[in-house]
Each structure stands twice: as C-alpha cells, then as structure tokens.
Scaffold this active site. Structure first.
Site, PDB file in Angstrom:
ATOM      1  N   ARG A 181       0.551 -11.156  47.151  1.00  0.00           N
ATOM      2  CA  ARG A 181       0.441  -9.761  47.174  1.00  0.00           C
ATOM      3  C   ARG A 181      -0.358  -9.218  46.284  1.00  0.00           C
ATOM      4  NH1 ARG A 181       5.614  -7.999  46.182  1.00  0.00           N
ATOM      5  NH2 ARG A 181       6.207  -8.653  48.280  1.00  0.00           N
TER       6      ARG A 181
ATOM      7  N   GLU B 148      -2.079 -17.472  60.414  1.00  0.00           N
ATOM      8  CA  GLU B 148      -1.179 -17.040  61.321  1.00  0.00           C
ATOM      9  C   GLU B 148      -2.092 -16.055  62.179  1.00  0.00           C
ATOM     10  OE1 GLU B 148       0.856 -14.074  58.912  1.00  0.00           O
ATOM     11  OE2 GLU B 148      -0.712 -13.284  57.897  1.00  0.00           O
TER      12      GLU B 148
ATOM     13  N   HIS C 101      -5.727  -9.502  53.711  1.00  0.00           N
ATOM     14  CA  HIS C 101      -5.457  -8.752  55.035  1.00  0.00           C
ATOM     15  C   HIS C 101      -4.106  -7.934  54.886  1.00  0.00           C
ATOM     16  CE1 HIS C 101      -2.773 -12.253  55.217  1.00  0.00           C
ATOM     17  NE2 HIS C 101      -1.798 -11.621  55.843  1.00  0.00           N
TER      18      HIS C 101
ATOM     19  N   HIS D 283      -2.659 -15.529  51.967  1.00  0.00           N
ATOM     20  CA  HIS D 283      -1.667 -16.855  51.942  1.00  0.00           C
ATOM     21  C   HIS D 283      -2.469 -18.145  51.718  1.00  0.00           C
ATOM     22  CE1 HIS D 283       0.894 -13.995  54.196  1.00  0.00           C
ATOM     23  NE2 HIS D 283       0.122 -13.952  55.187  1.00  0.00           N
TER      24      HIS D 283
END
Length: 320
Positions: A199, A121, A179, A104
């Site tokens: 992605r 996150e 991740h 991200h």
C-alpha cells in the site's frame, strides 16, 4: 469410482474500510455488515480456505479435496506445475469508497520476501456508478527518484493515470502496476493465490483512534513498474460464443454472453471456474442439472470435460 460434480463454496466475507452493501444488493450475498468489501469465492489462502456448501463433498475444504483427488480436481497439467496448490483466488469486490493505491510484487520478489506467489490479477467490472474510475499505472514513464519526490511532496496523484470505467470493462493488472479501484464499482477479480499487497497511499484516512493504515513505501520501490502500461483489454462479445479476453501465464479468461445454450468441451489438463456476473444459467452434466444465479462461482473439476450451459447470463470462464 468417485462421482465428481460442479462445486460451489461458502463465500468468505471480508469487512473493509472502503466496503459497502452492494454484494447483497447486486449479488444477493448474505452479508450482515454495512462495510463488506470482499466476498472470497474460491480461496486456499491460510485462514481463508473455501468450504464446499453442497453435495457429497459438503463440509470439506478445498485443500482437503485437492489432497484426496489432486489430478481429478486440479487437472494433470496444473498438478504437474503446482503440485497440490490451488494457484488462483477468486473474489467479488464492492468499493463504496476508493481503495488504497497499491501494487503487488512479482513471483521472484514475493518468493524471496514472503515465500508467496506474486499477484497478477484481472478485473471484470460488473457495475459502475456514473463517473466511476480506476487508477492504473503512470500518466507518463517515471522512475524511482521522480516517484519518491512526488510521494514526499504529497503529489503522487498528479502522476498517476485515471481511467473512466463502465460495466463490462476488463483490466489485466500485471505485477508492479500501481492501481486502485475507485468508489462506486463492483468487480469480479481473478488473481494468483497471494495476499501480498504494498500500500503506497490511503487518501490520508484514519481510524477512530486517528491512526492511518500501514504504508509500504520502501518495500514498493523495488517492485514498481515505472513505465506506462495499457492494462485495459478490448474485446467484442458474441452471443453464445466463448470469447478470449485475458491470456496470461497464470490464467486464461473467456467471456460467454449466453442467450440460449453453449456446449463446453474442455480437456482434463485444468480445472475450470465459472463466475456468473449477470443473469442466470443452468449447467447440464449427464442427467444432472445445476442452477446458478448472479454472484455464483462454480469450480468445475478437471475430470468433467463436457457439459452444457443454458440460460441468459454473462459468464466468465477461467482455466489455467
């Protein structure tokens, strides 16, 4: 004067290519699909705005509530920082299959490219099958050229760091960290309000028409942190104590191993969110009592500053 109370919301279910049925099996969510990957518990992401499911505010969505009572819901400091924006997104995830390998962007890139927050996150592992693992960052420090070389030669996995996981593990994924959640894991996720994901590899999966999901190879290059990262957070839980596990610029998360009762005293600077990851508890506020079970997520408006938790449960306690 308006009487505020702990708020719960209708879960918003998301079907995913990697989803399964554990949100029903473990968290008692009323899913109707065999590929439900996510339950969005608290969201103001456009098209996925949470709606209150009980009490006086039943039927109102979170944006409407914040518009009416910004400081009472969000808290004085949160309102000063974010205005009427709810800054976080709360989810439960069921990875029946591996998620795509992704990352991200940070606030700066996300603002410039997508007019969005970035996406820091954290994950709390609620359940993990035997031999379950995550992918988090690089095995060794890398760089743009080396990374691209491995992508082009379909060797990306060889330079990424795999981490075995078990129930209770906590990871903080800062922006730029490559991740993936591996198969066989149920996770509670707390993140900035953002749905921006780059992605970079999807295990060569294709749909019924032989088409793969879009990759964001070019967009990712400027967003990746090419250095190794230690995302796992070590902590020791203590019964009936609120123990800090994550303290980052965007949110603070404590874990309560509840086995009797805990008094929560907080300021009115921030709202609080409680996620029941195991067991059940009663929240006592004045002469009111509210019962919560595994998989429930509760928004405590900022103006509620003192209440009691009673029961046997593992509870994540999140503030800004």
């Amino acid at each position: 004067m308006k009487q505020f109370y702990p708020l719960t919301f209708e879960p918003i279910f998301k079907e995913r290519i990697w989803g399964g049925t554990k949100l029903k099996d473990y968290l008692n969510k009323p899913i109707s699909s065999e590929i439900t990957g996510e339950s969005w518990e608290l969201s103001t992401v456009p098209e996925s705005i949470s709606v209150v499911n009980s009490g006086e505010f039943k039927g109102k969505n979170l944006n409407e509530l914040i518009d009416l009572y910004p400081k009472e819901i969000l808290g004085k400091e949160v309102f000063n920082q974010f205005g009427k924006q709810f800054p976080l997104l709360f989810k439960y995830l069921d990875a029946k299959a591996d998620l795509s390998i992704q990352l991200h962007p940070n606030d700066e890139l996300a603002k410039a490219r997508h007019n969005s927050f970035g996406k820091t996150e954290m994950w709390y592992v609620m359940q993990a099958d035997e031999n379950a693992r995550l992918i988090v960052g690089f095995k060794e420090n890398s760089n743009r050229e080396d990374y691209l070389n491995h992508v082009e030669n379909k060797m990306l996995l060889s330079i990424l760091n795999e981490v075995p996981v078990k129930k209770g593990d906590v990871f903080l994924l800062e922006t730029g960290t490559i991740h993936a959640i591996g198969a066989g894991i149920v996770i509670a996720e707390i993140q900035q309000t953002s749905d921006i994901t780059y992605r970079i590899y999807d295990w060569d999966r294709v749909d019924a028409n032989g088409k793969g999901r879009e990759l964001h190879t070019e967009l990712a290059l400027d967003a990746i942190n090419y250095k190794t990262t230690s995302a796992k957070k070590e902590y020791t839980s203590i019964e009936n104590k609120s123990i800090s596990v994550v303290d980052c610029p965007y949110f603070k998360t404590n874990i309560i191993s509840l086995n009797d009762e805990v008094l929560i005293d907080k300021t009115s600077d921030s709202f609080m969110v409680l996620m029941c990851t195991e067991g059940s508890f009663e929240l006592v506020f004045g002469d009111q009592k509210y019962m919560y079970l595994t998989g429930d997520t509760v928004l405590i408006p900022a103006v509620l500053t003192s209440f009691m938790l009673k029961g046997t449960a593992t509870v994540l306690e999140i503030t800004v």
